[in-house]
Design an enzyme around this catalytic site. Structure first.
Site, short mmCIF file in Angstrom:
data_model
loop_
_atom_site.label_atom_id
_atom_site.label_comp_id
_atom_site.label_asym_id
_atom_site.label_seq_id
_atom_site.Cartn_x
_atom_site.Cartn_y
_atom_site.Cartn_z
N LYS A 1 0.84 -1.20 0.00
CA LYS A 1 0.00 0.00 0.00
C LYS A 1 0.88 1.25 0.00
O LYS A 1 2.09 1.18 0.21
CB LYS A 1 -0.92 -0.02 1.23
CG LYS A 1 -0.19 0.06 2.56
CD LYS A 1 -1.16 0.00 3.72
CE LYS A 1 -0.40 0.08 5.06
NZ LYS A 1 -1.31 0.08 6.22
N TYR B 1 16.78 31.13 2.56
CA TYR B 1 15.79 32.04 3.12
C TYR B 1 16.02 32.30 4.61
O TYR B 1 16.26 31.37 5.38
CB TYR B 1 14.38 31.46 2.96
CG TYR B 1 13.89 31.34 1.55
CD1 TYR B 1 13.79 32.44 0.71
CD2 TYR B 1 13.50 30.10 1.05
CE1 TYR B 1 13.31 32.33 -0.59
CE2 TYR B 1 13.03 29.97 -0.24
CZ TYR B 1 12.94 31.08 -1.05
OH TYR B 1 12.47 30.95 -2.33
#
Length: 378
Positions: A36, A264
């Site tokens: 999954k 940043y």
């Protein structure tokens, strides 16, 4: 990189085969490999094919869409799925020979109708709740569910291949209590006239640590991909090999003086002159932004080097320091992989993020190309 992609998750097919073989040898019973979540981020079809190569009895997904996608990818072996929305088309499941986990009478009747409309016998595994309190039939619903299942099996409408439940992993005492409830369910199911071929309770943790919970089949996810389900045991200690190596490359190099701010917010400022390498992986690719300033590292030219500055959507920066003269654009960077090969283990990220290794590998984004490798990542 082999493909020209800047971002590649190399998936070692031999590692997955090794891990499934290891589990088969450990348990001596049938092995169901859960693929999954896109094969825990490794590529569901890649993982399913490798699992079947190693002797897995069934591969499993959570929902029907994942199961049908495996069929579309050419996976021909047995596929089980067990989490169904109210609009799930069980006719598609029966037509594609998908085995369904059935959690209640409504689902059972819907599957029976689909089987009749398709003119095919449907295969199911009864999904029971023994204490996890998620999906699965509650004990007070078992007798009615079992009785109706027996009727439909006797009529040839369905085949009951398995019965299963999920452990809460809340400690040995609770595991044993759940096993006792599971035993009771099996006995009540037999009294109703149904004797499934496969009985599976253990997932990866119980498979590796609790042989008394193996029954005649186990259902493993993360262990098949070579990752430990335990905080205090490594993959190597369990005899497993991590299958994913997350790689990128250097796309820019720049020498900078002391005092240079990086990325940043300048949350990192270079204390000495150094060289910075730009790597094109970011939080859009599953590299957690919260790794900023955490002490995480990658390997460059086979040596550990720190991630510095804020991680962007598409890129991060590594201080390559004294390696600069040895590096060129396009040189490989390994973000995580098998520590036995000198790579950072994914558990470093998981530990820094206060989460589990499962979440990191499942979260690797779709821009990262999954490439099956047949030579242990070489």
């Amino acid at each position: 990189m082999r493909t020209g992609s800047m971002r590649v998750a190399e998936i070692s097919v031999p590692a997955i085969r090794h891990n499934v073989t290891r589990i088969r040898e450990l348990t001596g019973g049938a092995v169901i490999v859960v693929v999954k979540g896109g094969g825990y981020g490794h590529g569901a079809a890649i993982a399913a094919a490798a699992a079947f190569d190693a002797g897995a009895e069934i591969v499993a997904t959570a929902d029907l869409e994942e199961a049908l996608a495996l069929r579309d990818a050419g996976i021909a072996g047995a596929i089980l799925c067990w989490l169904h929305g109210v609009r799930a088309d069980f006719g598609d499941a029966v037509a594609a020979d998908i085995e369904l986990g059935i959690s209640d009478l409504a689902q059972l009747e819907k599957l029976a109708s689909a089987a009749l409309s398709q003119g095919k016998r449907a295969t199911l595994h009864l999904k029971l709740d023994t204490g996890l309190s998620r999906n699965g039939a509650s004990p007070d619903a078992w007798d009615a569910l079992f009785a109706r299942t027996a009727e439909l099996e006797a009529a040839g409408t369905v085949r009951v291949r398995g019965v299963f439940s999920h452990l809460a992993n809340a400690g040995d005492e609770i595991d044993r209590l759940q096993a006792a409830r599971f035993d009771d369910a099996i006995a009540r199911l037999a009294a109703a006239g149904v004797d499934p071929e496969l009985k599976h309770l253990a997932a990866s943790a119980a498979t590796l640590a609790s042989p008394h919970l193996h029954y005649n089949a186990v259902r493993v996810g993360v262990a098949a991909f070579g990752l430990s389900p335990f905080a205090d045991k490594t993959s190597a200690q369990l005899g497993l090999i991590p299958a994913m190596t997350l790689r990128s490359e250097i796309v820019a190099l720049r020498g900078v003086p002391a005092g240079t701010g990086v990325s940043y917010g300048f949350n990192h400022v270079c204390e000495t002159p150094t060289t910075l390498a730009l790597v094109p992986v970011g939080y859009a690719d599953g590299m957690p932004r919260a790794l900023n300033g955490s002490g995480a590292w990658v390997t460059v030219a086979g040596e550990p080097r720190p991630i510095v500055g804020r991680i962007g959507m598409d890129q991060f920066i590594v201080d390559v320091g004294p390696l600069a003269g040895r590096l060129s654009l396009g040189d490989p960077v390994v973000l995580f992989g098998d520590p036995e090969r000198g790579y950072p283990p994914v558990e470093i990220w998981a530990g820094l993020m206060r989460t589990i290794n499962y979440e990191i590998v499942v979260g690797i984004g779709p821009r990262v190309l999954r490439v099956p490798v047949d030579e242990d990542g070489k």
